[in-house]
Design an enzyme around this catalytic site. Structure first.
Site, short mmCIF file in Angstrom:
data_model
loop_
_atom_site.label_atom_id
_atom_site.label_comp_id
_atom_site.label_asym_id
_atom_site.label_seq_id
_atom_site.Cartn_x
_atom_site.Cartn_y
_atom_site.Cartn_z
N GLY A 100 41.47 49.67 38.49
CA GLY A 100 42.49 50.64 38.82
C GLY A 100 43.88 50.26 38.36
O GLY A 100 44.83 50.35 39.13
N ASP A 164 35.93 54.82 35.15
CA ASP A 164 36.20 55.94 36.05
C ASP A 164 35.30 55.75 37.26
O ASP A 164 34.10 56.04 37.22
CB ASP A 164 35.93 57.29 35.39
CG ASP A 164 36.49 58.45 36.21
OD1 ASP A 164 36.53 58.32 37.45
OD2 ASP A 164 36.89 59.47 35.63
N ALA A 165 35.88 55.22 38.34
CA ALA A 165 35.10 54.84 39.52
C ALA A 165 34.66 56.01 40.37
O ALA A 165 34.03 55.83 41.41
CB ALA A 165 35.91 53.86 40.37
N SER A 211 41.94 48.60 43.39
CA SER A 211 43.30 49.13 43.43
C SER A 211 43.27 50.58 42.97
O SER A 211 43.94 50.97 42.02
CB SER A 211 44.23 48.29 42.53
OG SER A 211 45.55 48.76 42.59
N LEU A 212 42.48 51.37 43.67
CA LEU A 212 42.22 52.76 43.28
C LEU A 212 42.52 53.70 44.44
O LEU A 212 42.09 53.45 45.57
CB LEU A 212 40.74 52.94 42.90
CG LEU A 212 40.25 52.19 41.66
CD1 LEU A 212 38.73 52.12 41.69
CD2 LEU A 212 40.72 52.88 40.40
N TYR A 263 46.73 51.58 53.72
CA TYR A 263 48.08 51.99 54.11
C TYR A 263 48.07 52.35 55.59
O TYR A 263 47.05 52.80 56.13
CB TYR A 263 48.52 53.17 53.25
CG TYR A 263 49.92 53.68 53.50
CD1 TYR A 263 51.00 52.81 53.55
CD2 TYR A 263 50.16 55.04 53.69
CE1 TYR A 263 52.29 53.28 53.80
CE2 TYR A 263 51.43 55.52 53.92
CZ TYR A 263 52.49 54.63 53.99
OH TYR A 263 53.76 55.10 54.23
N TYR A 273 51.89 62.62 54.05
CA TYR A 273 50.82 61.87 53.37
C TYR A 273 49.53 62.61 53.68
O TYR A 273 48.78 62.26 54.58
CB TYR A 273 50.79 60.44 53.89
CG TYR A 273 49.91 59.49 53.10
CD1 TYR A 273 50.31 59.02 51.86
CD2 TYR A 273 48.70 59.05 53.62
CE1 TYR A 273 49.52 58.13 51.15
CE2 TYR A 273 47.91 58.16 52.92
CZ TYR A 273 48.32 57.71 51.68
OH TYR A 273 47.52 56.82 50.98
N LYS A 281 41.91 56.38 53.76
CA LYS A 281 42.32 55.01 54.09
C LYS A 281 41.65 54.53 55.37
O LYS A 281 41.29 53.36 55.50
CB LYS A 281 43.84 54.94 54.22
CG LYS A 281 44.58 55.13 52.90
CD LYS A 281 44.15 54.12 51.84
CE LYS A 281 44.98 54.24 50.58
NZ LYS A 281 44.53 53.30 49.52
N LEU A 311 55.93 51.09 48.28
CA LEU A 311 56.42 50.52 47.03
C LEU A 311 56.81 51.66 46.10
O LEU A 311 56.13 52.68 46.02
CB LEU A 311 55.34 49.67 46.36
CG LEU A 311 55.70 49.05 45.00
CD1 LEU A 311 56.69 47.90 45.18
CD2 LEU A 311 54.45 48.56 44.28
N ARG A 314 54.77 54.28 40.31
CA ARG A 314 54.57 55.61 39.73
C ARG A 314 53.57 56.41 40.55
O ARG A 314 53.73 57.60 40.76
CB ARG A 314 54.11 55.48 38.28
CG ARG A 314 55.16 54.92 37.35
CD ARG A 314 54.69 54.90 35.89
NE ARG A 314 55.69 54.32 35.02
CZ ARG A 314 55.78 53.04 34.73
NH1 ARG A 314 54.91 52.20 35.25
NH2 ARG A 314 56.72 52.59 33.92
#
Length: 391
Positions: A100, A164-165, A211-212, A263, A273, A281, A311, A314
């Site tokens: 990711g 592509d997971a 990290s996806l 998160y 969110y 999550k 953070l 992007r």
């Protein structure tokens, strides 16, 4: 985005011209600004030689990296090859696959960078539609400045795989994706195929990083989220972790570690969110506990997740109010400062190391303590409250 250096660590200025005995390229997602100072675990090591294998883009020579004002030296005696006092985070001889990563502006990049600084060999999985732009940026040296490791060398990767997971195997891929021009020219990019390719190329790995995250309707309130948007968020953001561990666990060495990113919206209300991302999550954290049991018993692997604070990446900008979330955190967290991506990378390096050999099934908070707060102290209702202040 300044933070204080860890006690006992040494600061070293990086000169404009930086060379490395091996120039390899890497990516993930984190931004280390020229004026930032970041705290790095004293024991993190930088690796100038990780593997005898041919590095990614071996024929490409990058130009001199731009100077960085100040960075933290990971190991005070590294240049002198003297024994390191204390408890070093030593990942030499370990191999990590990080899924990711498509740029140098986020937690995935920071984790990869700290794993590399500790001596791990880095493999990377990059979303197929972003692969060409990512590789082009690497070739042009766009990420050279953010590839600088604490000892002044450049972060290396050994290989980048298209990934592509969302798809477990080729049979899952619909025709419109197979024929999509953004996927043309790439092959073997489903989770099963990538795991098989890594096994064929390297035999095994020791560290797996997820990290996806993606929610196509993240800006919609949950009550307005469609079934498609909700299930897409779950598929891309949480089931993808199950799939990765399912296919990579058989090629992970006993004692290995898997890390994902979550998160606080998993357990607290974060208005805005949406799109099912909070549910994804929460599922990821629940799955972390169950997978820790199953992977621990069957493969002797550890499974943890890091609950990171906001953070300015992007990807985070997709929710539309990330700057306000960062300001809120700085105003209300027990540690009133902006969180750096490298601080999350440090914790990931620790969790991947033998120092964390008894930690599994855990949600580790790296958010300046914001998760512990029950109310925002910047509210006007507390304007007369005498808050603790730094001495």
């Amino acid at each position: 985005m300044a933070t204080t250096a860890a006690p006992g660590s040494h600061m070293a200025a990086i000169k404009p011209s930086i060379s490395s005995s091996r120039r390899t390229y890497m990516s993930c997602t984190a931004n280390f600004g020229a004026n930032s100072e970041v705290a790095v675990s004293k024991g993190l090591r930088s690796s100038s030689h990780i593997s005898s294998r041919q590095p990614f883009f071996p024929s490409i020579q990058s130009g001199p990296a731009k100077s960085v004002k100040v960075i933290t030296r990971a190991m005070s005696a590294a240049a002198e090859n003297t024994p390191l006092p204390g408890l070093p985070i030593d990942l030499r001889g370990k191999r990590a696959f990080i899924a990711g990563v498509a740029d140098d502006n986020g937690y995935g990049w920071a984790i990869a960078k700290q794993l590399a600084a500790a001596g791990a060999e880095i493999l990377l999985g990059t979303w197929v539609p972003a692969l060409n732009i990512f590789e082009s940026s690497l070739r042009r040296g766009k990420f050279d400045e953010s590839r600088i490791l604490p000892d002044g060398s450049l972060m290396e990767i050994t290989k980048v795989y298209p990934l592509d997971a969302v798809f477990d195997n080729p049979d899952d891929v619909p025709e419109d994706i197979k024929s999509n021009k953004r996927y043309l020219g790439s092959s073997k990019w489903t989770v099963k195929e990538v795991a098989e390719s890594v096994k064929e190329d390297f035999g095994s790995i020791d560290i797996l990083v997820h990290s996806l995250a993606n929610g196509p309707e993240v800006v919609k309130p949950l009550m307005e989220t469609s079934r498609y948007g909700y299930l897409a968020a779950i598929s891309a953001s949480s089931y993808s972790f199950i799939s990765l561990l399912q296919h990579f666990a058989p090629i992970m060495n006993p004692g290995g570690a898997s890390i994902s990113l979550t998160y606080i919206a998993s357990e607290r209300i974060i208005p805005g969110y949406g799109g099912g991302m909070s549910s994804a999550k929460a599922a990821l954290e629940s799955d972390t506990r169950v997978l820790a049991f199953e992977a621990g018993r069957k493969h002797r692997l550890r499974v943890n997740t890091i609950s990171a604070g906001p953070l300015r990446s992007r990807a985070a900008k997709a929710i539309g109010f990330i700057d306000m979330m960062i300001d809120y955190s700085s105003a209300n967290a027990p540690l009133p400062k902006e969180l750096s991506a490298e601080e999350v990378g440090n914790v990931a390096a620790f969790l991947a190391s033998p120092l964390a050999s008894a930690i599994t099934g855990s949600v580790v908070y790296v958010d300046n303590g914001l998760n512990a707060m029950g109310v925002g102290v910047d509210s006007p209702i507390f304007e007369n409250l005498e808050l603790p202040k730094e001495a």
